[in-house]
Design a protein around this motif. Structure first.
Motif, PDB file in Angstrom:
ATOM      1  N   LEU A 112      12.944  17.261   5.547  1.00  0.00           N
ATOM      2  CA  LEU A 112      14.273  16.658   5.411  1.00  0.00           C
ATOM      3  C   LEU A 112      15.293  17.414   6.263  1.00  0.00           C
ATOM      4  O   LEU A 112      16.180  16.810   6.872  1.00  0.00           O
ATOM      5  N   THR A 113      15.155  18.734   6.311  1.00  0.00           N
ATOM      6  CA  THR A 113      16.049  19.536   7.143  1.00  0.00           C
ATOM      7  C   THR A 113      15.866  19.180   8.613  1.00  0.00           C
ATOM      8  O   THR A 113      16.840  19.032   9.363  1.00  0.00           O
ATOM      9  N   ALA A 114      14.615  19.017   9.019  1.00  0.00           N
ATOM     10  CA  ALA A 114      14.326  18.630  10.407  1.00  0.00           C
ATOM     11  C   ALA A 114      14.844  17.225  10.715  1.00  0.00           C
ATOM     12  O   ALA A 114      15.198  16.918  11.858  1.00  0.00           O
ATOM     13  N   HIS A 115      14.903  16.384   9.701  1.00  0.00           N
ATOM     14  CA  HIS A 115      15.417  15.021   9.877  1.00  0.00           C
ATOM     15  C   HIS A 115      16.936  15.029  10.089  1.00  0.00           C
ATOM     16  O   HIS A 115      17.467  14.257  10.891  1.00  0.00           O
ATOM     17  N   HIS A 116      17.623  15.926   9.391  1.00  0.00           N
ATOM     18  CA  HIS A 116      19.088  15.951   9.430  1.00  0.00           C
ATOM     19  C   HIS A 116      19.675  16.945  10.426  1.00  0.00           C
ATOM     20  O   HIS A 116      20.865  16.873  10.738  1.00  0.00           O
ATOM     21  N   ARG A 117      18.866  17.878  10.891  1.00  0.00           N
ATOM     22  CA  ARG A 117      19.371  18.922  11.770  1.00  0.00           C
ATOM     23  C   ARG A 117      18.493  19.049  13.017  1.00  0.00           C
ATOM     24  O   ARG A 117      17.391  18.504  13.085  1.00  0.00           O
ATOM     25  N   ASN A 118      18.983  19.818  13.983  1.00  0.00           N
ATOM     26  CA  ASN A 118      18.266  19.983  15.249  1.00  0.00           C
ATOM     27  C   ASN A 118      17.228  21.105  15.139  1.00  0.00           C
ATOM     28  O   ASN A 118      17.447  22.221  15.617  1.00  0.00           O
ATOM     29  N   VAL A 119      16.124  20.804  14.507  1.00  0.00           N
ATOM     30  CA  VAL A 119      15.040  21.768  14.303  1.00  0.00           C
ATOM     31  C   VAL A 119      14.044  21.664  15.459  1.00  0.00           C
ATOM     32  O   VAL A 119      13.753  20.566  15.933  1.00  0.00           O
ATOM     33  N   ASP A 120      13.528  22.806  15.895  1.00  0.00           N
ATOM     34  CA  ASP A 120      12.632  22.809  17.059  1.00  0.00           C
ATOM     35  C   ASP A 120      11.170  22.527  16.705  1.00  0.00           C
ATOM     36  O   ASP A 120      10.379  22.156  17.581  1.00  0.00           O
ATOM     37  N   GLY A 121      10.801  22.708  15.449  1.00  0.00           N
ATOM     38  CA  GLY A 121       9.433  22.450  15.034  1.00  0.00           C
ATOM     39  C   GLY A 121       9.300  22.641  13.531  1.00  0.00           C
ATOM     40  O   GLY A 121      10.154  23.272  12.894  1.00  0.00           O
ATOM     41  N   PRO A 203       8.644   5.774   8.991  1.00  0.00           N
ATOM     42  CA  PRO A 203       7.785   5.936  10.167  1.00  0.00           C
ATOM     43  C   PRO A 203       8.581   5.997  11.464  1.00  0.00           C
ATOM     44  O   PRO A 203       8.278   6.797  12.353  1.00  0.00           O
ATOM     45  N   LYS A 204       9.611   5.180  11.574  1.00  0.00           N
ATOM     46  CA  LYS A 204      10.445   5.191  12.782  1.00  0.00           C
ATOM     47  C   LYS A 204      11.121   6.549  12.959  1.00  0.00           C
ATOM     48  O   LYS A 204      11.209   7.084  14.064  1.00  0.00           O
ATOM     49  N   GLN A 205      11.593   7.117  11.857  1.00  0.00           N
ATOM     50  CA  GLN A 205      12.241   8.427  11.912  1.00  0.00           C
ATOM     51  C   GLN A 205      11.236   9.531  12.225  1.00  0.00           C
ATOM     52  O   GLN A 205      11.548  10.485  12.945  1.00  0.00           O
ATOM     53  N   PHE A 209      10.508  12.950  15.379  1.00  0.00           N
ATOM     54  CA  PHE A 209      10.416  14.306  14.833  1.00  0.00           C
ATOM     55  C   PHE A 209      10.006  15.331  15.888  1.00  0.00           C
ATOM     56  O   PHE A 209       9.328  14.995  16.869  1.00  0.00           O
ATOM     57  N   PRO A 210      10.402  16.580  15.663  1.00  0.00           N
ATOM     58  CA  PRO A 210       9.943  17.656  16.544  1.00  0.00           C
ATOM     59  C   PRO A 210       8.459  17.927  16.293  1.00  0.00           C
ATOM     60  O   PRO A 210       7.886  17.408  15.314  1.00  0.00           O
ATOM     61  N   SER A 228      -0.358  13.588   4.292  1.00  0.00           N
ATOM     62  CA  SER A 228      -0.416  14.312   5.558  1.00  0.00           C
ATOM     63  C   SER A 228      -0.997  13.434   6.666  1.00  0.00           C
ATOM     64  O   SER A 228      -0.586  13.527   7.828  1.00  0.00           O
ATOM     65  N   GLU A 229      -1.952  12.588   6.322  1.00  0.00           N
ATOM     66  CA  GLU A 229      -2.485  11.635   7.301  1.00  0.00           C
ATOM     67  C   GLU A 229      -1.363  10.719   7.802  1.00  0.00           C
ATOM     68  O   GLU A 229      -1.277  10.416   8.994  1.00  0.00           O
ATOM     69  N   HIS A 230      -0.524  10.304   6.870  1.00  0.00           N
ATOM     70  CA  HIS A 230       0.613   9.432   7.194  1.00  0.00           C
ATOM     71  C   HIS A 230       1.567  10.138   8.154  1.00  0.00           C
ATOM     72  O   HIS A 230       1.988   9.558   9.169  1.00  0.00           O
ATOM     73  N   ILE A 231       1.908  11.378   7.868  1.00  0.00           N
ATOM     74  CA  ILE A 231       2.822  12.145   8.718  1.00  0.00           C
ATOM     75  C   ILE A 231       2.226  12.318  10.117  1.00  0.00           C
ATOM     76  O   ILE A 231       2.898  12.113  11.127  1.00  0.00           O
TER      77      ILE A 231
END
Length: 280
Positions: A112-121, A203-205, A209-210, A228-231
């Motif tokens: 969720l943090t990676a979704h809302h912020r500029n996370v590198d990985g 899925p679009k979001q 993702f990084p 995890s398969e889904h991700i």
């Protein structure tokens, strides 16, 4: 036991402690924000064994962050706590790549943090990116029988009157056992509808993702392996390490397999740093 070394303040005036463990290397390659697991109900920020910390901090600063726990605080508060911790660390390390790492529910917060912020990985250990999952909406068979022995009176004794950020497994796990066994987890997180977009990364979001490193056991009795398969299916740059084990947190106790996977996760971060132009 590692104690918190500093803190930040949330928009509603709550103090969130966190611990910075600096990289052993004099030229750190980035910062890893670690979110602990525990179903958002139990656990504490300093639950990583030292062996794993040693691997993560060879070349990266490691930040053990805290967040308020449910049901004393609802999921919106918890998510905002995670974002506050990220914002604080990003201000402290403005030139470093920042990675989020979580185990189980902590991986949900990391994503969720990676979704809302500029996370590198992202490092996702047996986590999930959504809560609208059949296994989360129905009684968990592993916990169902045991949870029936937990009475409302017992629950009332375990739930605190004030927000808390550390929940020892001895006193908090029965709450989790009850809510998962009785299909009450959403209610105890303060979620009105499991389909709310705030708690489900689409899925679009995920496609935006990084790079993400994923690990999950095929026979996980708590969080479905299929999550995890889904991700992995939707994140373009992701590495999925599948373990043929009947466990949830395969790394609870230090073992050679887990140590190897932590090293692989760090190598994954190294590749991201290199592809983005080298060290900070």
């Amino acid at each position: 036991m590692i104690e918190p070394t500093t803190s930040c303040t949330t928009i509603d005036g709550f103090t969130l402690p966190y611990t910075i463990i600096e990289a052993k290397s004099s030229s750190a390659r980035g910062v890893i924000l670690y979110f602990h697991g525990g179903g958002l109900i139990f656990g504490q920020s300093n639950d990583l064994p030292q062996d794993y910390i040693d691997i993560l901090t060879e070349n990266y600063h490691l930040v053990l962050v805290s967040y308020r726990l449910a049901p004393e605080s609802n999921i919106d508060v918890i998510i905002n706590d995670a974002l506050t911790q990220y914002d604080t660390i990003q201000q402290q390390y403005p030139t470093f790549p920042i990675f989020t790492f979580g185990r189980s529910a902590g991986a949900f917060l990391a994503m969720l943090t990676a979704h809302h912020r500029n996370v590198d990985g992202v490092i996702d250990f047996y986590g999930y990116c959504r809560i609208h999952v059949p296994a989360f909406l129905r009684p968990n068979k592993q916990y169902q029988a045991l949870s029936s022995q937990i009475t409302p009176a017992i629950l009332n004794q375990l739930i605190q009157s004030k927000p808390l950020i550390s929940g020892p497994i001895q006193t908090r796990y029965p709450i989790y056992l009850y809510v998962r066994g009785q299909a009450q987890w959403m209610a105890y997180l303060g979620i009105q509808s499991s389909t709310q977009s705030d708690y489900n990364i689409s899925p679009k979001q995920l496609k935006a993702f990084p790079p993400t490193f994923i690990v999950h056991c095929t026979g996980d009795p708590d969080v479905p392996y299929s999550e995890s398969e889904h991700i992995h299916r939707y994140i373009n740059h992701s590495h999925f390490k599948s373990l043929s084990l009947e466990s949830h947190d395969f790394d609870r106790d230090v073992n050679e397999t887990a140590q190897s996977i932590y090293r692989q996760a760090v190598q994954f971060l190294d590749q991201i740093v290199q592809s983005n132009g080298g060290e900070a």
